[in-house]
Scaffold this motif. Sequence first.
Motif, mmCIF file in Angstrom:
data_model
loop_
_atom_site.group_PDB
_atom_site.id
_atom_site.type_symbol
_atom_site.label_atom_id
_atom_site.label_comp_id
_atom_site.label_asym_id
_atom_site.label_seq_id
_atom_site.Cartn_x
_atom_site.Cartn_y
_atom_site.Cartn_z
ATOM 1 N N UNK A 1 0.868 -1.214 0.022
ATOM 2 C CA UNK A 1 -0.150 0.042 -0.216
ATOM 3 C C UNK A 1 0.964 1.323 0.052
ATOM 4 N N UNK A 2 2.010 1.009 0.547
ATOM 5 C CA UNK A 2 3.061 2.171 0.310
ATOM 6 C C UNK A 2 3.510 2.578 -1.076
ATOM 7 N N UNK A 3 3.775 1.677 -1.851
ATOM 8 C CA UNK A 3 4.477 1.721 -3.256
ATOM 9 C C UNK A 3 3.075 2.026 -4.335
ATOM 10 N N UNK A 4 2.021 1.484 -3.732
ATOM 11 C CA UNK A 4 0.818 0.979 -4.700
ATOM 12 C C UNK A 4 -0.519 1.437 -4.255
ATOM 13 N N UNK A 5 -0.651 2.852 -3.867
ATOM 14 C CA UNK A 5 -1.913 2.969 -3.220
ATOM 15 C C UNK A 5 -3.079 2.659 -3.798
ATOM 16 N N UNK A 6 -3.147 2.856 -5.087
ATOM 17 C CA UNK A 6 -4.115 2.439 -5.983
ATOM 18 C C UNK A 6 -4.535 0.918 -6.217
ATOM 19 N N UNK A 7 -3.636 0.194 -5.766
ATOM 20 C CA UNK A 7 -3.880 -1.324 -5.785
ATOM 21 C C UNK A 7 -4.044 -1.860 -7.139
ATOM 22 N N UNK A 8 -3.086 -1.497 -7.987
ATOM 23 C CA UNK A 8 -3.103 -2.122 -9.372
ATOM 24 C C UNK A 8 -2.020 -3.037 -9.822
ATOM 25 N N UNK A 9 -1.208 -3.451 -9.077
ATOM 26 C CA UNK A 9 -0.127 -4.316 -9.257
ATOM 27 C C UNK A 9 -0.073 -5.148 -7.914
ATOM 28 N N UNK A 10 -0.741 -6.443 -8.244
ATOM 29 C CA UNK A 10 -0.569 -7.522 -7.382
ATOM 30 C C UNK A 10 0.943 -8.216 -7.373
ATOM 31 N N UNK A 11 1.433 -8.546 -6.088
ATOM 32 C CA UNK A 11 2.599 -9.065 -5.997
ATOM 33 C C UNK A 11 2.613 -10.382 -5.377
ATOM 34 N N UNK A 12 1.263 -11.045 -5.628
ATOM 35 C CA UNK A 12 1.164 -12.381 -4.956
ATOM 36 C C UNK A 12 1.873 -13.329 -5.542
ATOM 37 N N UNK A 13 2.087 -13.270 -6.917
ATOM 38 C CA UNK A 13 2.980 -14.223 -7.536
ATOM 39 C C UNK A 13 4.380 -13.922 -7.662
ATOM 40 N N UNK A 14 4.983 -12.657 -7.056
ATOM 41 C CA UNK A 14 6.292 -12.282 -7.176
ATOM 42 C C UNK A 14 7.110 -13.079 -6.255
ATOM 43 N N UNK A 15 8.320 -13.888 -6.630
ATOM 44 C CA UNK A 15 8.928 -14.714 -5.806
ATOM 45 C C UNK A 15 9.561 -14.010 -4.787
ATOM 46 N N UNK A 16 9.917 -12.519 -5.036
ATOM 47 C CA UNK A 16 10.828 -11.515 -4.117
ATOM 48 C C UNK A 16 9.758 -11.264 -2.668
ATOM 49 N N UNK A 17 8.428 -11.509 -3.089
ATOM 50 C CA UNK A 17 7.315 -11.274 -1.979
ATOM 51 C C UNK A 17 6.666 -12.510 -1.076
ATOM 52 N N UNK A 18 7.547 -13.702 -1.781
ATOM 53 C CA UNK A 18 6.863 -15.034 -1.030
ATOM 54 C C UNK A 18 6.792 -15.212 0.500
ATOM 55 N N UNK A 19 7.896 -14.270 1.031
ATOM 56 C CA UNK A 19 8.034 -14.426 2.424
ATOM 57 C C UNK A 19 7.065 -13.756 3.140
ATOM 58 N N UNK A 20 6.791 -12.475 2.629
ATOM 59 C CA UNK A 20 5.685 -11.678 3.155
ATOM 60 C C UNK A 20 4.384 -12.140 3.027
ATOM 61 N N UNK A 21 4.178 -12.753 1.965
ATOM 62 C CA UNK A 21 2.924 -13.404 1.403
ATOM 63 C C UNK A 21 2.754 -14.603 2.714
ATOM 64 N N UNK A 22 3.663 -15.328 2.904
ATOM 65 C CA UNK A 22 3.576 -16.566 3.838
ATOM 66 C C UNK A 22 3.099 -15.898 4.933
#
Length: 526
Positions: free
Chosen positions: A490-511
């Motif tokens: 939400x800091x980088x993408x307040x309009x919620x346009x780019x989901x990071x759910x499949x981004x390996x770099x965010x796997x730990x945050x998602x888990x």
Amino acid sequence: MPHLPRLPLVIVLGMLASPLPGDPPASAPAGGEPDSRPNILFIMSDDHAWQAISAYGRPDGTRVNQTPSIDRIASEGMRFDRFFVENSICAPSRAAFLTGCFSTRHGVPTNAEVFDGTQPTWPAMLRDSGYRTGVFGKWHLKSNPVGFDDWKVLIGQGPYYNPPMITPEGRVRIPGYTTDLITDQGVDALRRFAASRDEDGRPFALIVQHKAPHRRWDPNPRHFRLYDDVMVPEPETLLDDYAGRSPASTLQTMTIARHLDPRDLKLIPPPELDETQALAWNAYYDDVNAAYRAAVESGELSGDDLTRAKYQRYVKDYLECVAAVDEGVGRILDELDDLGIADDTLVIYTSDQGWYLGEHGWYDKRWMYEESFRTPFIVRWPNRIDGGTTSDLLAQNIDLAPTLLDLAGIDAPERMHGESFADHLRSGGRETPAEWRDAVYYRYYESEGPHTVPKHDGVRTDRWKLIRFPEVAPDGDGPADPGCWELYDLDADPDELKSLADDPGHAEIKAGLEARLEELRRQYDA
Ligand code: CA
């Protein structure tokens, strides 16, 4: 200088502090003792986007309208910037505000269920403790209000003109513009309740709930021309293509481009107008509609230009409905001043949820995205809160009931899921509760409901939002299992346009968020 014994600071403060109005009494007052508890005036509108309150405005700083009276509550009080609903739809949110419970417990997860008014609610419990209580306006819970000394409510959604209303004595039909009528009823009740407090000392809790600015946004004739010479700023996402996310956002039927119907666009008048109202309506909309039809039929308006034109029509009608609400709030605040009770009356302005003013190309609500998940929440309490205060507390509609009970010196029942932020209010926002949630849970239940928004639940923290759509297949087709995920920074993408759910770099945050989501589901019996 004699040596003074060192006392713990808290005891010293306790000895020095004299009781202030609003301090909870040791027990509910009885036997003629004056009741020093504050009056509560709760004003809730329906579907009022925080973006359409000039004290908030759009995140980019744009103001689409001016709401001087609602702004007054903020400039003389505290504006909550992260206040959320637990289920962004009318009846479930109203039930959550009343009971302090999630949809899983209050029994109204969709607009279809009948609210059981015998469960504990803050108005009924305040009344039991000595408050005089009343509710006027929209109720929308299918059963009649319980726990009120006086009430008059719309039937279901209620019309914008000449509304039938239910009272304890039966049904009445009242001529006039609904928003103004509800304001009249609120002002009348305020006078009666204040006069009664002068006689018997009982504080009051008065609820005034507007139908406006709910669909279909039928303005009062006095506001028809308010935006005639104005182009309302468009949101940056008006022409959103829904790329970069799961297929969920493509499955809805709530776009300005394709789903507004002729009544929404005012090509057809509301059916309930009387003769005088119909004359005023036609005198304005006939010309506007003739120009619009001609432009569409000639092809002058098409594609994105047509969407933009529909946006202007839709948003102007909506904002004109907001104007009547704002004027009503102004009349109520003036009445508090005239009665001399403003300083120790807690005034709350909120909406049953947020709303899309064209963001993502939409009207309506339901989603866990910020526009509809967040709701405006502004509190004025001059005896305790300095003007112009803002709060970042992660608060939610389930917190209202425990908070108001706390302010009235009443223990909240175990069953309430929400937490009291009464000390946050008593301290004018200077004290934040020591133990407070670091994440908010959300759940929407109605894939098959109006506007076909797929059911979803999710968790929002300070910075991240994780949403699960259990019935949406990742490729937009075939079996849904295991559903789709969306993850937003939400800091980088307040309009919620780019989901990071499949981004390996965010796997730990998602888990980590998945684990938190599972905890919250257990906490809220979801
Ligand atoms: Ca609503």
